[in-house]
Design an enzyme around this catalytic site. Structure first.
Site, PDB file in Angstrom:
ATOM      1  N   CYS A   2      58.006  24.118  41.604  1.00 31.66           N
ATOM      2  CA  CYS A   2      58.507  23.061  40.731  1.00 31.66           C
ATOM      3  C   CYS A   2      57.920  21.748  41.222  1.00 31.66           C
ATOM      4  CB  CYS A   2      60.019  23.010  40.790  1.00 31.66           C
ATOM      5  SG  CYS A   2      60.788  24.617  40.632  1.00 31.66           S
ATOM      6  N   ARG A  27      52.325  22.601  38.272  1.00 26.66           N
ATOM      7  CA  ARG A  27      53.012  23.331  39.339  1.00 26.66           C
ATOM      8  C   ARG A  27      54.114  24.229  38.807  1.00 26.66           C
ATOM      9  NH1 ARG A  27      52.614  20.717  44.627  1.00 26.66           N
ATOM     10  NH2 ARG A  27      54.415  21.974  45.129  1.00 26.66           N
ATOM     11  N   TRP A  73      60.245  25.656  37.480  1.00 27.54           N
ATOM     12  CA  TRP A  73      59.729  27.012  37.298  1.00 27.54           C
ATOM     13  C   TRP A  73      60.881  27.903  37.728  1.00 27.54           C
ATOM     14  CZ3 TRP A  73      58.624  31.351  40.338  1.00 27.54           C
ATOM     15  CH2 TRP A  73      57.682  32.250  39.824  1.00 27.54           C
ATOM     16  N   ASN A  99      63.330  21.628  44.886  1.00 22.31           N
ATOM     17  CA  ASN A  99      62.332  22.706  44.906  1.00 22.31           C
ATOM     18  C   ASN A  99      62.712  23.648  46.038  1.00 22.31           C
ATOM     19  OD1 ASN A  99      60.912  21.337  43.019  1.00 22.31           O
ATOM     20  ND2 ASN A  99      59.174  20.803  44.340  1.00 22.31           N
ATOM     21  N   GLY A 100      62.499  24.935  45.848  1.00 22.41           N
ATOM     22  CA  GLY A 100      62.812  25.891  46.912  1.00 22.41           C
ATOM     23  C   GLY A 100      63.947  26.807  46.481  1.00 22.41           C
ATOM     24  N   GLU A 482      37.951  39.133  42.872  1.00 26.25           N
ATOM     25  CA  GLU A 482      38.198  37.779  42.358  1.00 26.25           C
ATOM     26  C   GLU A 482      37.907  37.712  40.850  1.00 26.25           C
ATOM     27  OE1 GLU A 482      39.767  35.306  43.053  1.00 26.25           O
ATOM     28  OE2 GLU A 482      38.903  33.617  41.977  1.00 26.25           O
ATOM     29  N   LYS A 486      40.662  36.549  38.140  1.00 24.76           N
ATOM     30  CA  LYS A 486      40.480  35.447  37.191  1.00 24.76           C
ATOM     31  C   LYS A 486      40.776  35.930  35.779  1.00 24.76           C
ATOM     32  CE  LYS A 486      40.618  32.575  39.017  1.00 24.76           C
ATOM     33  NZ  LYS A 486      40.714  32.739  40.417  1.00 24.76           N
ATOM     34  N   GLU A 489      44.643  36.679  35.228  1.00 24.78           N
ATOM     35  CA  GLU A 489      45.615  35.591  35.268  1.00 24.78           C
ATOM     36  C   GLU A 489      45.473  34.609  34.104  1.00 24.78           C
ATOM     37  OE1 GLU A 489      45.719  33.153  38.838  1.00 24.78           O
ATOM     38  OE2 GLU A 489      43.563  33.183  39.009  1.00 24.78           O
ATOM     39  N   HIS A 505      36.763  58.876  43.444  1.00 25.44           N
ATOM     40  CA  HIS A 505      37.964  59.377  44.123  1.00 25.44           C
ATOM     41  C   HIS A 505      39.215  59.118  43.297  1.00 25.44           C
ATOM     42  CE1 HIS A 505      35.596  60.340  47.615  1.00 25.44           C
ATOM     43  NE2 HIS A 505      35.080  59.113  47.607  1.00 25.44           N
ATOM     44  N   LYS A 600      50.774  26.621  40.108  1.00 26.09           N
ATOM     45  CA  LYS A 600      49.610  26.356  40.944  1.00 26.09           C
ATOM     46  C   LYS A 600      49.902  26.586  42.415  1.00 26.09           C
ATOM     47  CE  LYS A 600      45.479  24.917  41.882  1.00 26.09           C
ATOM     48  NZ  LYS A 600      44.432  25.945  41.686  1.00 26.09           N
TER      49      LYS A 600
HETATM   50  C1  AGP Z   1      44.263  31.709  42.086  1.00 19.29           C
HETATM   51  O1  AGP Z   1      43.567  31.747  40.898  1.00 19.29           O
HETATM   52  C2  AGP Z   1      45.706  31.900  41.985  1.00 19.29           C
HETATM   53  N1  AGP Z   1      46.323  30.991  41.099  1.00 19.29           N
HETATM   54  C3  AGP Z   1      46.464  32.165  43.270  1.00 19.29           C
HETATM   55  O2  AGP Z   1      46.177  33.477  43.606  1.00 19.29           O
HETATM   56  C4  AGP Z   1      46.200  31.248  44.498  1.00 19.29           C
HETATM   57  O3  AGP Z   1      44.902  31.420  44.964  1.00 19.29           O
HETATM   58  C5  AGP Z   1      47.226  31.582  45.585  1.00 19.29           C
HETATM   59  O4  AGP Z   1      48.528  31.377  45.093  1.00 19.29           O
HETATM   60  C6  AGP Z   1      47.012  30.807  46.865  1.00 19.29           C
HETATM   61  O5  AGP Z   1      47.128  29.436  46.680  1.00 19.29           O
HETATM   62  P1  AGP Z   1      46.666  28.441  47.810  1.00 19.29           P
HETATM   63  O6  AGP Z   1      45.186  28.585  47.963  1.00 19.29           O
HETATM   64  O7  AGP Z   1      47.071  27.092  47.330  1.00 19.29           O
HETATM   65  O8  AGP Z   1      47.382  28.831  49.066  1.00 19.29           O
END
Ligand code: AGP
Length: 605
Positions: A2, A27, A73, A99-100, A482, A486, A489, A505, A600
């Site tokens: 958040c 965020r 969030w 937050n938390g 990766e 991408k 997500e 396998h 984020k």
């Molecule tokens: C990346 O595309 C993601 N949104 C996510 O996996 C991100 O890399 C992960 O949460 C780690 O974030 P950070 O690098 O800020 O620690």
């Protein structure tokens, strides 16, 4: 996850809070709210939805020169107007944004309800406002009330609190969730991320876990949870508001992909030594003898940071010949890891605030481990907690999906591997080869970006597939992981990554015309084996998009990228997959910068 923003000063708080919340929206974003103090009473607006919905709900006459705002969030309680922050106490005197996660919220709620307190929301956060509301009546000091309330709280928090009876004062506290103060001219700000402050000030102070602050228009003071004053030196953030603009691009993601020639150059700047073919990494805080003493490297990070760590482990093993592996920090922290004195630990984080990674770093430090950080955000919690490290200098990454931070992290690992290698057995000739390869990267990334139109066509062609397989061998495997990350997500297309060698396998059973494969096929010593895998997929009528350094008749479509040194090729091979995911998401009309269910910076467990 958040976002928090707070303001106290001579101006109207609401527009400043709304602007800050917009900057934080990436965020967390299922609801938003704000509260200001006016004539010894609180004015509050909360809505389910985006910050724009909140802005529309805030009337023009929403006056008050101190206030707090929040984007949520949801964790406890569904997204709704009533569950949105700020939360008030039942007397409507205190407002809190949080937050938390409060772990003993149920117990505290039961106790307070037993004492006659009526709760409005289903959130864990409301226990904070109700607790502080009770304490403030006993002490008539907001600072004292917050201190006392937090004593009974178990969990993580970044909070900002206002009291209707004290218009010129805001109390903030941090425990596991970031809080940064912003110092203005006769005005003060606080936020969970510098992004919310940067339009107003670049002078900031980060709170440590267990630290609180009282902010007023003319300054601040900080103290610990046992009320000891602490001395904090402000520092100047080297990012400015322009870094947070979308630069005329339709999406931040495309802007950040396109910035990579520059961001990679910034990660490299001043760090390559052409005389000895070594890397200058002063931030590691280790002399050559100590650097030689490590017998193993363990890398931790979450999500894409973890995949970049896998790329890093490969680079370190190849260039420095030290056993290296990467593990999700979120798993590592829970399995009571054996911490060895001759292992170098490396934590990776773009934000520097990912809770799982931070908790893993703290566990390592507690056990005496030597931990380096590869971090983008200067002054962030992970940067502060680690013994040394490498800053990426990639500038703020706003889009939820990581792109430029990923490539800069891989580049930072190449520098670290060069550094570790050159104090061991990597020859000057190989050192030179890597240095030259690193220098070529920015221009080669520019070349790859010119392929965007072609990649866009391919993305449209494959975007309506029900799923995609990504395969790569050894150096290509983190690229595949990766690439799948991408795609899933931001486009919500199911994507799985496998080592190409593992296909037969099990996953080969999935191959059909409906499940296309993206194959990472660099020109390296495994080329023939990779081409054989393509043949196997082809024989099962699987469609193939090959990403590599040549075309092949075994594939339906090919993306050919410039060749670098084999060790550095994975960095370049990643970039077409970013563009592919981006254009697939656009073709599917997804919310590219704010994919559903994600935030984020994951500052909760
Ligand atoms: C990346 O595309 C993601 N949104 C996510 O996996 C991100 O890399 C992960 O949460 C780690 O974030 P950070 O690098 O800020 O620690």
């Amino acid at each position: 996850m958040c976002g928090i923003v707070a303001y106290v000063g001579p101006k109207d708080a609401a527009p400043i809070l709304l602007e800050g919340l917009q900057r934080l929206e990436y965020r967390g974003y299922d609801s938003a709210g704000l509260a200001v103090v006016n004539a010894k009473s609180l004015k509050t607006r909360k809505v389910k939805g985006r910050v724009a919905d909140l802005a529309a709900a805030v009337p023009a006459k929403f006056k008050g020169t101190s206030g707090i705002g929040h984007t949520r969030w949801a964790t406890h309680g569904a997204p709704s107007d009533v569950n949105a922050h700020p939360h008030l106490d039942q007397e409507q005197r205190i407002a809190v944004v949080h937050n938390g996660i409060i772990e003993n919220a149920d117990e505290l709620r039961r106790r307070l309800e037993g004492e006659g307190v009526k709760f409005e929301s289903e959130t864990d956060s409301e226990v904070l406002s109700q607790l502080i509301g009770r304490m403030v009546k006993e002490t008539d000091s907001l600072r004292e009330a917050v201190l006392r309330a937090l004593k009974g709280v178990v969990g993580t928090y970044g909070i900002a609190v206002i009291d209707a009876q004290r218009p010129g004062e805001i109390v903030v506290a941090r425990n596991g969730s970031p809080i940064v103060l912003g110092l203005g001219e006769k005005e003060m700000f606080a936020a969970s991320d510098v992004a919310a402050l940067i339009r107003y000030t670049r002078q900031v102070v980060h709170l440590e876990d267990g630290e609180l602050a009282v902010i007023k228009a003319d300054g601040f003071n900080t103290f610990t949870s046992d009320a000891r004053e602490t001395a904090k030196e402000p520092f100047t953030v080297d990012w400015d508001a322009g870094h947070y603009d979308n630069g005329g691009y339709e999406h931040y993601l495309l802007k950040e992909i396109s910035e990579q020639p520059d961001t990679v150059a910034r990660t490299l700047r001043g760090r390559i030594d052409d005389r000895f073919h070594i890397a200058h990494l002063g931030g590691l805080n280790m002399d050559a003898r100590e650097t030689r003493s490590f017998r193993r490297v363990k890398i931790i990070g979450c999500g894409s940071a973890y995949y970049s760590g896998q790329m890093g482990a490969q680079l370190i093993e190849e260039l420095a010949r030290i056993p290296a592996d990467a593990e999700p920090a979120s798993e590592f922290r829970y399995r009571s890891p054996v911490v060895e004195p001759d292992t170098l630990y490396v934590a990776i984080s773009q934000s520097g605030e990912t809770y799982d990674t931070l908790a893993a770093v703290q566990e390592l430090k507690r056990k005496g481990g030597r931990v380096l950080g590869i971090v983008n955000t200067v002054g962030s919690a992970i940067a502060r907690e680690t013994d040394g490290g490498i800053y990426l200098h990639a500038g703020p990454e706003v889009s939820v999906a990581s792109t430029k931070a990923f490539t800069s992290t891989a580049v930072a690992f190449a520098l670290l591997a060069l550094h570790l290698g050159r104090v061991r057995d990597l020859s000057p000739a190989d050192g030179r080869r890597i240095c030259e390869g690193l220098r070529r990267l920015p221009e080669q990334i520019k070349e790859i970006l010119t392929l965007e139109d072609r990649i866009k066509e391919l993305a449209k062609k494959y975007a309506d597939s029900p799923g995609m397989m990504f395969v790569g061998r050894v150096r290509g495997y983190p690229v595949a992981r990766e690439g799948a990350q991408k795609l899933k997500e931001i486009s919500y297309v199911h994507a799985e990554a496998y080592p190409a060698s593992e296909l037969k396998h099990g996953p080969l059973a999935l191959i059909s015309p409906e499940l296309p494969t993206v194959a990472i096929v660099p020109d390296d010593e495994l080329l023939d084996k990779n081409l054989t895998t393509l043949g196997e997929i082809r024989a099962r009528h699987g469609r193939i998009l090959m990403v590599g350094h040549r075309t092949s008749e075994a594939a339906d479509d090919c993306i050919v990228v410039p060749k670098n040194e084999v060790e550095l090729d994975p960095i370049l091979l990643t970039i077409p997959l970013q563009l592919f995911a981006y254009h697939a998401a656009v073709a599917l009309e997804r919310d590219v910068d704010r994919p559903r269910n994600l935030a984020k910076s994951v500052t909760v467990e």
